[in-house]
Scaffold this active site. Structure first.
Site, PDB file in Angstrom:
ATOM      1  N   ARG A 214       0.875  -1.181   0.000  1.00  0.00           N
ATOM      2  CA  ARG A 214       0.000   0.000   0.000  1.00  0.00           C
ATOM      3  C   ARG A 214       0.909   1.228   0.000  1.00  0.00           C
ATOM      4  NH1 ARG A 214      -4.185   3.040  -1.187  1.00  0.00           N
ATOM      5  NH2 ARG A 214      -4.691   4.606   0.368  1.00  0.00           N
ATOM      6  N   LEU A 215       0.603   2.197  -0.872  1.00  0.00           N
ATOM      7  CA  LEU A 215       1.321   3.476  -0.869  1.00  0.00           C
ATOM      8  C   LEU A 215       0.376   4.479  -0.236  1.00  0.00           C
ATOM      9  CD1 LEU A 215       3.805   5.057  -1.825  1.00  0.00           C
ATOM     10  CD2 LEU A 215       2.663   5.438  -3.985  1.00  0.00           C
ATOM     11  N   CYS A 219      -1.826  11.868   6.245  1.00  0.00           N
ATOM     12  CA  CYS A 219      -3.038  12.649   6.443  1.00  0.00           C
ATOM     13  C   CYS A 219      -3.209  12.780   7.956  1.00  0.00           C
ATOM     14  CB  CYS A 219      -4.234  11.952   5.806  1.00  0.00           C
ATOM     15  SG  CYS A 219      -5.775  12.848   6.098  1.00  0.00           S
ATOM     16  N   GLU A 257       1.683  15.229   3.002  1.00  0.00           N
ATOM     17  CA  GLU A 257       0.401  15.646   3.588  1.00  0.00           C
ATOM     18  C   GLU A 257      -0.409  16.483   2.591  1.00  0.00           C
ATOM     19  OE1 GLU A 257      -2.642  16.194   5.647  1.00  0.00           O
ATOM     20  OE2 GLU A 257      -1.132  15.380   7.034  1.00  0.00           O
ATOM     21  N   ARG A 259      -1.999  15.762  -0.187  1.00  0.00           N
ATOM     22  CA  ARG A 259      -1.594  15.567  -1.589  1.00  0.00           C
ATOM     23  C   ARG A 259      -0.405  16.451  -1.942  1.00  0.00           C
ATOM     24  NH1 ARG A 259      -7.656  15.278  -4.034  1.00  0.00           N
ATOM     25  NH2 ARG A 259      -8.167  13.274  -3.126  1.00  0.00           N
ATOM     26  N   ASP A 291      -3.070  17.539  -7.607  1.00  0.00           N
ATOM     27  CA  ASP A 291      -2.303  16.599  -6.793  1.00  0.00           C
ATOM     28  C   ASP A 291      -0.825  16.901  -7.004  1.00  0.00           C
ATOM     29  OD1 ASP A 291      -1.227  14.373  -5.514  1.00  0.00           O
ATOM     30  OD2 ASP A 291      -2.836  13.048  -6.211  1.00  0.00           O
ATOM     31  N   ARG A 293       1.699  15.343  -5.369  1.00  0.00           N
ATOM     32  CA  ARG A 293       2.544  14.291  -4.791  1.00  0.00           C
ATOM     33  C   ARG A 293       3.528  13.699  -5.797  1.00  0.00           C
ATOM     34  NH1 ARG A 293      -2.113  10.619  -2.229  1.00  0.00           N
ATOM     35  NH2 ARG A 293      -3.208  11.485  -4.027  1.00  0.00           N
ATOM     36  N   THR A 314      -4.948  -0.043  -4.093  1.00  0.00           N
ATOM     37  CA  THR A 314      -5.237   1.349  -4.433  1.00  0.00           C
ATOM     38  C   THR A 314      -6.422   1.438  -5.386  1.00  0.00           C
ATOM     39  OG1 THR A 314      -4.284   3.420  -5.234  1.00  0.00           O
ATOM     40  CG2 THR A 314      -3.716   1.463  -6.473  1.00  0.00           C
ATOM     41  N   LYS A 319      -0.925   5.965  -9.204  1.00  0.00           N
ATOM     42  CA  LYS A 319       0.029   5.181  -8.407  1.00  0.00           C
ATOM     43  C   LYS A 319       0.513   3.971  -9.193  1.00  0.00           C
ATOM     44  CE  LYS A 319      -1.782   6.470  -3.877  1.00  0.00           C
ATOM     45  NZ  LYS A 319      -2.372   5.993  -2.617  1.00  0.00           N
TER      46      LYS A 319
END
Ligand SMILES: Nc1nc2c(ncn2[C@@H]2O[C@H](COP(=O)(O)OP(=O)(O)OP(=O)(O)O)[C@@H](O)[C@H]2O)c(=O)[nH]1
Ligand SMILES: [Zn+2]
Length: 359
Positions: A214-215, A219, A257, A259, A291, A293, A314, A319
């Site tokens: 999991r990526l 948050c 944090e 995005r 986004d 990220r 996801t 991703k």
């Protein structure tokens, strides 16, 4: 005598310093073209520095094209716009231009004079560094004859190092967690700009098969406070539990944090959401993209952990693409829809309709 040269910062180190100086409200000198420019965060500029920046009348305010669009300013520089600044800038006016909190109450902020021609590259560099500093992307920029003593100098060519962060493994230790007592936490540290990121190894993943992965993006509100405005907390816990049930897995926890816009800006976005804007619109009004990220960091960490094949939990197609680009084979996507409730129904709908999240 000790030779000074090994002590001089390299490109990546200069950029990391520039970001922390801007975050403090200090000016940074940007050279590399015909002129040297001073840049300062519009959000952090104190009155003395603001006056000093604008006293020659040659200063401008750089904002992103997203913010310019909301302000109805002509965009001549592609992804950004430069607005001419008067000699004595009214701070309330400046606050209204850069911070959308009062966009609705104060819809008319112009007239603005957008600059055309000239060199936009130093202003673009300043905006990128401010995003990395998790400040509002709005910079006051002015040409200077000489750089004041003590002000950090960077060059436009240094900017290439912005996206070249290499993470190094620092430490790994056993960490019993509620989902699985046999777990461990690993810390990865950047060589230049950026935060530390983490890998939680749950149980004993079988490395001869694709590893359940999991990526997760930081948050604070969801992970720590149990906020009902998003699904991060339930996703985090469900992922850890599913990994434990499957006999093992890896949860990559990226400190990106909101995005990638930081917690203060995310809270600005939340207050815009309370005025009726959705997640994506709120980011745009602040001057950010949907986004911000960098998911490539996840692939970098897995490579260091010698994990090359994964089953990724996801709903976010970006991703999947990011792992692919890093040479990590995603053999299966495991959907992760949990935690829907009254307070996050719109947020989840926007993910699906506007951000391309999969079923
Ligand atoms: N800017 C902004 N960020 C938010 C908001 N709500 C949650 N976040 C952040 O969004 C990130 C979580 O991303 P999501 O899009 O929910 O999920 P995802 O991780 O991209 O996709 P999945 O893997 O399918 O869960 C975390 O960094 C949160 O802090 C918001 O309203 N605005
Ligand atoms: Zn969240």
């Amino acid at each position: 005598m000790v030779s000074p040269s090994p002590f001089l910062p390299d490109r990546a180190e200069r950029l990391a310093r520039a970001v922390s100086d801007l975050r403090l409200g200090l000016a940074v000198a940007i050279g590399g073209g015909d002129t040297t420019w001073l840049a300062i965060s519009a959000e952090r500029a104190d009155p003395g520095r603001l006056d000093a920046m604008t006293e020659t009348g040659a200063a401008h305010l750089a904002v992103t094209a997203r913010r310019a669009e909301t302000l109805k300013i002509s965009v001549y520089d592609g992804d950004m716009a430069r607005l001419s600044l008067p000699r004595a800038v009214d701070r309330a006016w400046l606050g209204g231009v850069i911070d959308p909190a009062n966009d609705l109450a104060q819809p008319m902020k112009g007239p603005f004079l957008a600059l055309r021609g000239g060199d936009a590259a130093p202003s673009r560099a300043a905006l990128l560094l401010l995003r990395k500093a998790e400040l509002l992307p709005a910079a006051i920029v002015a040409p200077v004859e000489s750089v004041p003593e003590g002000v950090l100098r960077i060059s436009l060519s240094d900017m290439a190092a912005v996206s070249q962060t290499t993470l190094a493994h620092v430490v790994s230790a056993r960490l019993p967690i509620a989902a699985e007592v046999n777990s461990a936490l690993q810390i990865f540290r950047p060589d230049g700009l950026g935060d530390e990121h983490y890998a939680v190894v749950v149980g004993k993943p079988d490395r001869s098969a694709p590893v359940l992965t999991r990526l997760h993006s930081a948050c604070f509100t969801g992970d720590v406070l149990g906020s009902l405005k998003c699904d991060c907390g339930p996703q985090l816990n469900a992922a850890l539990r599913q990994m434990a049930q499957a006999g093992g897995g890896v949860l990559l926890y990226l400190n990106q944090e909101g995005r990638g816009i930081g917690l203060a800006n995310k809270m600005r976005a939340y207050s815009l959401q309370d005025q009726g804007f959705d997640t994506v619109e709120a980011n745009h009004r602040l001057g950010f993209d949907d986004d911000e990220r960098n998911f490539g960091l996840g692939g970098q960490i897995l490579r260091q952990m010698r994990i090359g094949r994964i089953k990724l939990m996801t709903n976010n197609p970006r991703k999947l693409a990011a792992f692919d680009a890093e040479g990590i084979e995603v053999v299966e996507r495991v959907p992760l829809w949990v935690g829907e409730g009254d307070f996050n129904r719109d947020y989840l709908r926007v993910k699906h309709e506007r951000s391309g999240h999969l079923e």
